[in-house]
Design a protein around this motif. Sequence first.
Motif, PDB file in Angstrom:
ATOM      1  N   ILE A 194       0.860  -1.188   0.000  1.00 33.57           N
ATOM      2  CA  ILE A 194       0.000   0.000   0.000  1.00 33.57           C
ATOM      3  C   ILE A 194       0.891   1.231   0.000  1.00 33.57           C
ATOM      4  CG2 ILE A 194      -1.737   1.330   1.251  1.00 33.57           C
ATOM      5  CD1 ILE A 194      -2.768  -1.301   2.415  1.00 33.57           C
ATOM      6  N   LYS A 195       0.785   2.002  -1.049  1.00 39.24           N
ATOM      7  CA  LYS A 195       1.552   3.253  -1.142  1.00 39.24           C
ATOM      8  C   LYS A 195       0.704   4.375  -0.545  1.00 39.24           C
ATOM      9  CE  LYS A 195       3.750   6.454  -4.396  1.00 39.24           C
ATOM     10  NZ  LYS A 195       5.031   6.508  -3.651  1.00 39.24           N
ATOM     11  N   ILE A 196       1.270   5.131   0.372  1.00 40.13           N
ATOM     12  CA  ILE A 196       0.580   6.252   1.004  1.00 40.13           C
ATOM     13  C   ILE A 196       1.100   7.540   0.387  1.00 40.13           C
ATOM     14  CG2 ILE A 196       0.127   7.428   3.184  1.00 40.13           C
ATOM     15  CD1 ILE A 196       0.625   4.732   4.572  1.00 40.13           C
ATOM     16  N   SER A 197       0.206   8.339  -0.134  1.00 38.68           N
ATOM     17  CA  SER A 197       0.634   9.533  -0.855  1.00 38.68           C
ATOM     18  C   SER A 197      -0.404  10.640  -0.732  1.00 38.68           C
ATOM     19  CB  SER A 197       0.855   9.200  -2.336  1.00 38.68           C
ATOM     20  OG  SER A 197       1.158  10.366  -3.080  1.00 38.68           O
ATOM     21  N   GLU A 198       0.079  11.882  -0.852  1.00 38.36           N
ATOM     22  CA  GLU A 198      -0.810  13.041  -0.920  1.00 38.36           C
ATOM     23  C   GLU A 198      -1.185  13.373  -2.357  1.00 38.36           C
ATOM     24  OE1 GLU A 198       1.242  16.199   0.995  1.00 38.36           O
ATOM     25  OE2 GLU A 198       1.126  15.301   3.003  1.00 38.36           O
ATOM     26  N   HIS A 199      -0.646  12.625  -3.319  1.00 30.20           N
ATOM     27  CA  HIS A 199      -0.815  12.946  -4.728  1.00 30.20           C
ATOM     28  C   HIS A 199      -1.672  11.879  -5.409  1.00 30.20           C
ATOM     29  CE1 HIS A 199       2.249  15.933  -3.985  1.00 30.20           C
ATOM     30  NE2 HIS A 199       3.071  14.980  -3.561  1.00 30.20           N
TER      31      HIS A 199
ATOM     32  N   GLN B  23       0.859   5.482 -11.615  1.00 26.72           N
ATOM     33  CA  GLN B  23       2.182   4.853 -11.617  1.00 26.72           C
ATOM     34  C   GLN B  23       2.252   3.615 -10.725  1.00 26.72           C
ATOM     35  OE1 GLN B  23       2.203   8.554 -11.379  1.00 26.72           O
ATOM     36  NE2 GLN B  23       2.340   8.339 -13.601  1.00 26.72           N
ATOM     37  N   LEU B  24       1.105   3.167 -10.221  1.00 32.49           N
ATOM     38  CA  LEU B  24       1.128   2.018  -9.333  1.00 32.49           C
ATOM     39  C   LEU B  24       1.573   0.754 -10.059  1.00 32.49           C
ATOM     40  CD1 LEU B  24      -2.140   2.274  -7.198  1.00 32.49           C
ATOM     41  CD2 LEU B  24       0.182   2.873  -6.522  1.00 32.49           C
ATOM     42  N   LYS B  25       2.273  -0.102  -9.312  1.00 34.53           N
ATOM     43  CA  LYS B  25       2.649  -1.414  -9.818  1.00 34.53           C
ATOM     44  C   LYS B  25       1.491  -2.390  -9.579  1.00 34.53           C
ATOM     45  CE  LYS B  25       7.522  -0.510  -8.811  1.00 34.53           C
ATOM     46  NZ  LYS B  25       8.706  -0.905  -8.011  1.00 34.53           N
ATOM     47  N   PRO B  26       1.497  -3.556 -10.235  1.00 36.13           N
ATOM     48  CA  PRO B  26       0.373  -4.496 -10.102  1.00 36.13           C
ATOM     49  C   PRO B  26       0.074  -4.913  -8.670  1.00 36.13           C
ATOM     50  CG  PRO B  26       1.734  -5.101 -11.974  1.00 36.13           C
ATOM     51  CD  PRO B  26       2.466  -3.997 -11.267  1.00 36.13           C
TER      52      PRO B  26
ATOM     53  N   ALA C 299     -10.087   3.989  -9.683  1.00 30.86           N
ATOM     54  CA  ALA C 299     -10.709   3.962  -8.358  1.00 30.86           C
ATOM     55  C   ALA C 299     -10.590   2.592  -7.715  1.00 30.86           C
ATOM     56  CB  ALA C 299     -12.177   4.374  -8.460  1.00 30.86           C
ATOM     57  N   ALA C 300     -10.520   1.543  -8.528  1.00 21.19           N
ATOM     58  CA  ALA C 300     -10.428   0.179  -8.010  1.00 21.19           C
ATOM     59  C   ALA C 300      -9.120  -0.087  -7.286  1.00 21.19           C
ATOM     60  CB  ALA C 300     -10.605  -0.823  -9.151  1.00 21.19           C
ATOM     61  N   ASN C 301      -8.148   0.836  -7.415  1.00 15.96           N
ATOM     62  CA  ASN C 301      -6.863   0.702  -6.714  1.00 15.96           C
ATOM     63  C   ASN C 301      -6.685   1.762  -5.627  1.00 15.96           C
ATOM     64  OD1 ASN C 301      -5.905  -1.454  -8.367  1.00 15.96           O
ATOM     65  ND2 ASN C 301      -5.501   0.026  -9.999  1.00 15.96           N
TER      66      ASN C 301
END
Length: 299
Positions: free
Chosen positions: A132-137, A143-146, A172-174
């Motif tokens: 799980i990548k946590i980001s403000e952007h 750019q998410l990986k599978p 949205a599914a990610n």
Amino acid sequence: MSKPNIHVAIAILLHQNKVLVGWRGAEQHQGNKHEFPGGKVEANETPVEACRREVYEEVGVGLKDWHAFDVICHEYDDVVVNLHLFQAAVPAELLNEIQQPWTWYSRAELLNLNFPKANFRILQRLYWPTQIKISEHLNDLEQLKPQQLLYWRVEHQAADVETLEQLAPELAANLIINITAWQQLTLPMQKNVAAVHLKQHQLMALKRGDLPVGLRFIAACHDLVAMQHAQNIGCDAMILSPVLATATHPDVVPLGWALFQEYAQQVDIPVFGLGGMQAELLPEAQSHHAYGIAGIRFI
């Protein structure tokens, strides 16, 4: 001529990140496929009563604490099936009472099994990517990986909610968003997001029965009490922090891997480690009973 319309109670039985699965005989409807425990709802019982009865008869364990998981209607060529799904954890002391040929599978293994088509939505909900990548952007979604989801961690303004409404369903599914932003979305978009996030104080304000049925919730936890509460009210997963020391919170004492593992082994839903994480630490995290990891800068 109208198709037969049947109601079936299905049990999602959990233990330590694994899910109980059986095999449907060739003589049954949708035969020669894997299946979750369950059966038809009789005229004199509610769906949860049918679920409890079927699990006792088929699996051999009697469980009291059930969470409403989802309701799915699926139309086959010959019948309309209404699945009433309930979730429960199987304590260690009952494992030896489980009858053959029921088998425990990891959530990733479920994706390779041969289930009826009506179960596709169930499998989607049970499986989690391991990072799980946590980001403000929000544009990090592209750019998410599978094997990643994105938790958009911002104090959502009205403009942010409008932006979310315009988000393509496949993006949205990610996406994971906090419940305060999720509550402001239209119903279609509420259903599109990957999961709804609960901060610990939001989690502790909820009780059993408060979570909407059919949606995936992930809770932020900092102690064992919060973790057990998350499972008890029906959350799907949790993020436990801080595991290791971080530059952003130097005054916070980290749990360390030993305590993280001790806590994670006392719940039956996926636990993601947060705090000092980077992608290379995923194998170590999983060796300490983490399902996956979450991070800001290094994921």
